[in-house]
Design a protein around this motif. Sequence first.
Motif, PDB file in Angstrom:
ATOM      1  N   ASP A   1       0.819  -1.216   0.000  1.00  0.00           N
ATOM      2  CA  ASP A   1       0.000   0.000   0.000  1.00  0.00           C
ATOM      3  C   ASP A   1       0.857   1.273   0.000  1.00  0.00           C
ATOM      4  O   ASP A   1       0.335   2.383   0.030  1.00  0.00           O
ATOM      5  CB  ASP A   1      -0.965   0.021   1.190  1.00  0.00           C
ATOM      6  CG  ASP A   1      -0.249  -0.027   2.539  1.00  0.00           C
ATOM      7  OD1 ASP A   1       0.999   0.072   2.563  1.00  0.00           O
ATOM      8  OD2 ASP A   1      -0.940  -0.165   3.567  1.00  0.00           O
ATOM      9  N   LYS A   2       2.186   1.088  -0.041  1.00  0.00           N
ATOM     10  CA  LYS A   2       3.149   2.200  -0.118  1.00  0.00           C
ATOM     11  C   LYS A   2       3.062   3.142   1.076  1.00  0.00           C
ATOM     12  O   LYS A   2       3.390   4.335   0.981  1.00  0.00           O
ATOM     13  CB  LYS A   2       2.968   2.973  -1.429  1.00  0.00           C
ATOM     14  CG  LYS A   2       3.227   2.117  -2.659  1.00  0.00           C
ATOM     15  CD  LYS A   2       3.136   2.918  -3.936  1.00  0.00           C
ATOM     16  CE  LYS A   2       3.418   2.008  -5.142  1.00  0.00           C
ATOM     17  NZ  LYS A   2       3.332   2.731  -6.428  1.00  0.00           N
ATOM     18  N   LEU A   3       2.683   2.590   2.221  1.00  0.00           N
ATOM     19  CA  LEU A   3       2.579   3.387   3.441  1.00  0.00           C
ATOM     20  C   LEU A   3       3.650   3.036   4.471  1.00  0.00           C
ATOM     21  O   LEU A   3       3.825   3.792   5.440  1.00  0.00           O
ATOM     22  CB  LEU A   3       1.190   3.227   4.071  1.00  0.00           C
ATOM     23  CG  LEU A   3       0.017   3.812   3.278  1.00  0.00           C
ATOM     24  CD1 LEU A   3      -1.296   3.506   3.976  1.00  0.00           C
ATOM     25  CD2 LEU A   3       0.180   5.315   3.088  1.00  0.00           C
TER      26      LEU A   3
ATOM     27  N   TYR B   1      -0.067   8.986   3.950  1.00  0.00           N
ATOM     28  CA  TYR B   1      -0.595   8.763   2.607  1.00  0.00           C
ATOM     29  C   TYR B   1       0.581   8.459   1.685  1.00  0.00           C
ATOM     30  O   TYR B   1       1.726   8.833   1.976  1.00  0.00           O
ATOM     31  CB  TYR B   1      -1.362   9.999   2.106  1.00  0.00           C
ATOM     32  CG  TYR B   1      -0.611  11.294   2.263  1.00  0.00           C
ATOM     33  CD1 TYR B   1       0.298  11.735   1.301  1.00  0.00           C
ATOM     34  CD2 TYR B   1      -0.801  12.088   3.398  1.00  0.00           C
ATOM     35  CE1 TYR B   1       0.991  12.913   1.451  1.00  0.00           C
ATOM     36  CE2 TYR B   1      -0.097  13.278   3.562  1.00  0.00           C
ATOM     37  CZ  TYR B   1       0.788  13.685   2.592  1.00  0.00           C
ATOM     38  OH  TYR B   1       1.480  14.862   2.748  1.00  0.00           O
ATOM     39  N   PRO B   2       0.342   7.769   0.583  1.00  0.00           N
ATOM     40  CA  PRO B   2       1.448   7.459  -0.338  1.00  0.00           C
ATOM     41  C   PRO B   2       2.075   8.733  -0.885  1.00  0.00           C
ATOM     42  O   PRO B   2       1.381   9.696  -1.213  1.00  0.00           O
ATOM     43  CB  PRO B   2       0.767   6.652  -1.455  1.00  0.00           C
ATOM     44  CG  PRO B   2      -0.475   6.116  -0.828  1.00  0.00           C
ATOM     45  CD  PRO B   2      -0.927   7.158   0.146  1.00  0.00           C
TER      46      PRO B   2
ATOM     47  N   GLU C   1       4.811   9.896  -3.799  1.00  0.00           N
ATOM     48  CA  GLU C   1       5.508   9.354  -4.955  1.00  0.00           C
ATOM     49  C   GLU C   1       7.025   9.520  -4.867  1.00  0.00           C
ATOM     50  O   GLU C   1       7.781   8.626  -5.214  1.00  0.00           O
ATOM     51  CB  GLU C   1       4.985  10.022  -6.236  1.00  0.00           C
ATOM     52  CG  GLU C   1       5.579   9.451  -7.509  1.00  0.00           C
ATOM     53  CD  GLU C   1       4.971  10.083  -8.741  1.00  0.00           C
ATOM     54  OE1 GLU C   1       5.685  10.208  -9.748  1.00  0.00           O
ATOM     55  OE2 GLU C   1       3.779  10.454  -8.700  1.00  0.00           O
TER      56      GLU C   1
END
Length: 537
Positions: free
Chosen positions: A87-89, A169-170, A172
């Motif tokens: 989830d890239k968290l 939150y993700p 980039e």
Amino acid sequence: MKKLFSVLFCVMITFINLSGCRKSKDAPENQTIKYNLDNEPRTLDPQVCNDASSNIVIINIFEGLVRIDANEKVVPGVAYSWEISEDKLTYTFHLRENATWSDKEKTPVTADDFVFGFQRALDSYTKSPKACTLYCIKNARKINIDDVNTDLLGVNAADSHTLVIELEYPMENFLSLLATPPTMPCNRAFFEKTNGQYGLESSTIICNGAFKVKSRYGWDHYNTLNLVINENYCGQNLPVPAGVAFTIGKDTSDTVNLINNATIDAALLPSEEQIVAAKSKKLPLISFKDTLWFLAFNTQDALFSNFDIRRGFLAALSREHILSSIPENCEIIDNIVLNGLTVNGQNFRDSSEKSLYLKADSNAKNYLETGINQLKLKTLPKVTILCLDTPAVKTIVSNMIESLNANLGYYFNMEPLSSAILKSRIASANYQVAFLPFSVESQFALDFLSIFKSDNSKNFVNLSSPDYDKLLNNALSSAPQDSLKYLIDAEKYLNDNAILYPMLVQNRFFAHSNKISNLIFHNYNQGIDFFFATKVK
């Protein structure tokens, strides 16, 4: 399922060891790179630095979890590998066990040093100017704004060599963020021993990067700052040069000659004349498109504090005529915020409106006369436009004055100045209107727009607006999706209220000696990495 990112460097140059025999005296390993810092570094404390000179030094004496290479790609730093959750968290970093500080005891660099560094950057007491760039981390915004306990920050040491960072939150470009000064490690024990002087003297600095400040007479304030090899550094690669010798604030207007006579090895080229000279001498050039040219008003000036005066001035400009001839290495732009600046990892310009600058208007003279009446003046006082004393710039301002004279019925003046005097006049608010260059020093749109807050020392238009300040404060304290909205409104405010008039974007050029290779220049004034710099005699 987790993605594993484990990137290993190829060793570029093999050494017997850092402190031992280094080949002949002419070998690259025995050479010192010479560079001039424009200004005295305000501090070498990574958590609170906010100027270009400090950035240059800090990225060479400290090392974060990652580094940025010559291609602006993320590569290992203190962390040799990392994993990112699906989830890239959640980011899990594995630190080199042989990473140490520059002290005699070779104190290990641990995950706790990174935890403390992040906590310091976000503690409201620290007043870190870059704290807002870390708001993507769990509870970071609450800690910085609401004084929540720093122990709640989403940065934790799983063990002495494993660091876990949780995000709200993700993000980039989060990994790139981890190469910036506020994310550098800080050894708590050493920091506390400095009694508030951390980063202000060579004796109150402890380093974990490839170089360190020379222990004795290393930092002669406002004169020189000397870096030498950090013999404790044990990265996957070892630094090439023996050190970096910085002069501070010296006159480098004749840059090309200084490089050719080996007074310095590299420099920012200060003028179009010097760019041409560097090309004629076939010096290697590196450029970044990060310098904006604005028509700027001093909003605290008795005349230009009035909105209708400013609006009438801009409405009288024939943009096509003014920009019919532009300097070399420039492009016309229609926006205040530079393309490429980001919000939450996304390009600000992709989500914002375009070409919001005030357009030419047949009512220009009416606006101006309204302002004159509001100020209870009988006529328009003398107005002088400051600019650089170069042919291309003076042509633009001459075209500008032609438009103003024709459309407003008053006469306007131009005052060409040297770069140093123009900077001094702007810094001291001793101007009415100026056509000036401004180099962007951060990749974040929030950082750039924050310049124009009432309490920002870099606020060159001297804007003091509760409405504008509220937009920026709301952007700081809001959820990511709302932050962008407030920043879009902030840019619109600067346009609608005739504070800035965007005109050009220009390439900023660095040159270096033909005897130097592998210098890494970073955009947005984020520093110069001397790690791989190879100098031959």
